[in-house]
Design a protein around this motif. Structure first.
Motif, PDB file in Angstrom:
ATOM      1  N   ALA A  39       6.874 112.143 103.425  1.00  0.00           N
ATOM      2  CA  ALA A  39       7.239 111.682 102.087  1.00  0.00           C
ATOM      3  C   ALA A  39       7.483 110.176 102.083  1.00  0.00           C
ATOM      4  O   ALA A  39       7.090 109.469 101.146  1.00  0.00           O
ATOM      5  CB  ALA A  39       8.479 112.417 101.594  1.00  0.00           C
ATOM      6  N   GLN A  40       8.105 109.649 103.128  1.00  0.00           N
ATOM      7  CA  GLN A  40       8.330 108.208 103.211  1.00  0.00           C
ATOM      8  C   GLN A  40       7.017 107.447 103.377  1.00  0.00           C
ATOM      9  O   GLN A  40       6.829 106.368 102.813  1.00  0.00           O
ATOM     10  CB  GLN A  40       9.282 107.889 104.363  1.00  0.00           C
ATOM     11  CG  GLN A  40      10.711 108.316 104.087  1.00  0.00           C
ATOM     12  CD  GLN A  40      11.641 108.027 105.254  1.00  0.00           C
ATOM     13  OE1 GLN A  40      11.195 107.858 106.383  1.00  0.00           O
ATOM     14  NE2 GLN A  40      12.929 107.969 104.962  1.00  0.00           N
ATOM     15  N   ILE A  41       6.098 108.019 104.148  1.00  0.00           N
ATOM     16  CA  ILE A  41       4.781 107.397 104.316  1.00  0.00           C
ATOM     17  C   ILE A  41       4.031 107.372 102.992  1.00  0.00           C
ATOM     18  O   ILE A  41       3.438 106.359 102.607  1.00  0.00           O
ATOM     19  CB  ILE A  41       3.972 108.134 105.409  1.00  0.00           C
ATOM     20  CG1 ILE A  41       4.613 107.913 106.775  1.00  0.00           C
ATOM     21  CG2 ILE A  41       2.516 107.679 105.404  1.00  0.00           C
ATOM     22  CD1 ILE A  41       4.041 108.775 107.877  1.00  0.00           C
ATOM     23  N   ASP A  42       4.073 108.500 102.277  1.00  0.00           N
ATOM     24  CA  ASP A  42       3.401 108.570 100.975  1.00  0.00           C
ATOM     25  C   ASP A  42       4.015 107.589  99.974  1.00  0.00           C
ATOM     26  O   ASP A  42       3.304 106.939  99.212  1.00  0.00           O
ATOM     27  CB  ASP A  42       3.456 109.989 100.420  1.00  0.00           C
ATOM     28  CG  ASP A  42       2.630 110.972 101.242  1.00  0.00           C
ATOM     29  OD1 ASP A  42       1.744 110.509 102.002  1.00  0.00           O
ATOM     30  OD2 ASP A  42       2.878 112.184 101.116  1.00  0.00           O
ATOM     31  N   THR A  43       5.333 107.462 100.005  1.00  0.00           N
ATOM     32  CA  THR A  43       6.011 106.511  99.119  1.00  0.00           C
ATOM     33  C   THR A  43       5.603 105.082  99.452  1.00  0.00           C
ATOM     34  O   THR A  43       5.361 104.268  98.559  1.00  0.00           O
ATOM     35  CB  THR A  43       7.536 106.664  99.236  1.00  0.00           C
ATOM     36  OG1 THR A  43       7.894 108.004  98.905  1.00  0.00           O
ATOM     37  CG2 THR A  43       8.255 105.714  98.315  1.00  0.00           C
ATOM     38  N   ALA A  44       5.505 104.760 100.734  1.00  0.00           N
ATOM     39  CA  ALA A  44       5.087 103.424 101.142  1.00  0.00           C
ATOM     40  C   ALA A  44       3.659 103.142 100.685  1.00  0.00           C
ATOM     41  O   ALA A  44       3.351 102.030 100.229  1.00  0.00           O
ATOM     42  CB  ALA A  44       5.203 103.275 102.649  1.00  0.00           C
ATOM     43  N   ARG A  45       2.766 104.122 100.772  1.00  0.00           N
ATOM     44  CA  ARG A  45       1.389 103.949 100.309  1.00  0.00           C
ATOM     45  C   ARG A  45       1.337 103.700  98.808  1.00  0.00           C
ATOM     46  O   ARG A  45       0.573 102.859  98.329  1.00  0.00           O
ATOM     47  CB  ARG A  45       0.553 105.175 100.673  1.00  0.00           C
ATOM     48  CG  ARG A  45       0.155 105.204 102.105  1.00  0.00           C
ATOM     49  CD  ARG A  45      -0.901 106.257 102.370  1.00  0.00           C
ATOM     50  NE  ARG A  45      -1.236 106.238 103.772  1.00  0.00           N
ATOM     51  CZ  ARG A  45      -1.304 107.311 104.533  1.00  0.00           C
ATOM     52  NH1 ARG A  45      -1.085 108.507 104.031  1.00  0.00           N
ATOM     53  NH2 ARG A  45      -1.616 107.203 105.806  1.00  0.00           N
ATOM     54  N   ILE A  46       2.128 104.443  98.069  1.00  0.00           N
ATOM     55  CA  ILE A  46       2.173 104.247  96.614  1.00  0.00           C
ATOM     56  C   ILE A  46       2.704 102.860  96.286  1.00  0.00           C
ATOM     57  O   ILE A  46       2.173 102.162  95.424  1.00  0.00           O
ATOM     58  CB  ILE A  46       3.029 105.342  95.950  1.00  0.00           C
ATOM     59  CG1 ILE A  46       2.309 106.689  96.044  1.00  0.00           C
ATOM     60  CG2 ILE A  46       3.349 104.998  94.509  1.00  0.00           C
ATOM     61  CD1 ILE A  46       3.137 107.866  95.597  1.00  0.00           C
ATOM     62  N   ASN A  47       3.759 102.441  96.984  1.00  0.00           N
ATOM     63  CA  ASN A  47       4.318 101.113  96.734  1.00  0.00           C
ATOM     64  C   ASN A  47       3.330 100.005  97.066  1.00  0.00           C
ATOM     65  O   ASN A  47       3.324  98.957  96.425  1.00  0.00           O
ATOM     66  CB  ASN A  47       5.620 100.926  97.502  1.00  0.00           C
ATOM     67  CG  ASN A  47       6.752 101.734  96.918  1.00  0.00           C
ATOM     68  OD1 ASN A  47       6.726 102.090  95.738  1.00  0.00           O
ATOM     69  ND2 ASN A  47       7.744 102.044  97.725  1.00  0.00           N
ATOM     70  N   LEU A  48       2.467 100.204  98.049  1.00  0.00           N
ATOM     71  CA  LEU A  48       1.453  99.211  98.383  1.00  0.00           C
ATOM     72  C   LEU A  48       0.436  99.040  97.263  1.00  0.00           C
ATOM     73  O   LEU A  48      -0.110  97.952  97.074  1.00  0.00           O
ATOM     74  CB  LEU A  48       0.743  99.580  99.680  1.00  0.00           C
ATOM     75  CG  LEU A  48       1.471  99.217 100.966  1.00  0.00           C
ATOM     76  CD1 LEU A  48       0.709  99.740 102.177  1.00  0.00           C
ATOM     77  CD2 LEU A  48       1.668  97.721 101.065  1.00  0.00           C
TER      78      LEU A  48
END
Length: 86
Positions: free
Chosen positions: A4-13
């Motif tokens: 979930a943290q990885i997915d959130t980081a991708r979205i923020n990018l």
């Protein structure tokens, strides 16, 4: 939880890049890297000059068409005015 943290980081990018919906050239930047920018900011990030004009199609009532054509025919361009002043 890690995924979930990885997915959130991708979205923020995805929020870190700005793309224009048309071909353009970028001018000098108005905001430097590291500056705080808000969504309601008045200062533009950078100027962009469009390379090809955008075409817009719209409908008008047929009764208004002669008036529109007359206005287009009578309007002189800036280049016409410049050439006449020489």
């Amino acid at each position: 939880m890690d995924q979930a943290q990885i997915d959130t980081a991708r979205i923020n990018l995805t929020f870190c890049s700005i793309t224009a919906p048309f071909d353009a050239r970028v001018g000098l930047r108005m905001v430097d890297p590291g500056n705080f920018v808000r969504s309601a900011e008045v200062t533009p990030l950078l100027p962009i000059a469009q390379l090809r004009p955008i075409a817009a199609t719209f409908t008008v009532p047929q009764d208004n068409l002669p008036a529109i054509q007359r206005a287009l025919f009578q309007r002189e361009t800036a280049s016409d005015r410049f050439q006449r002043q020489r």
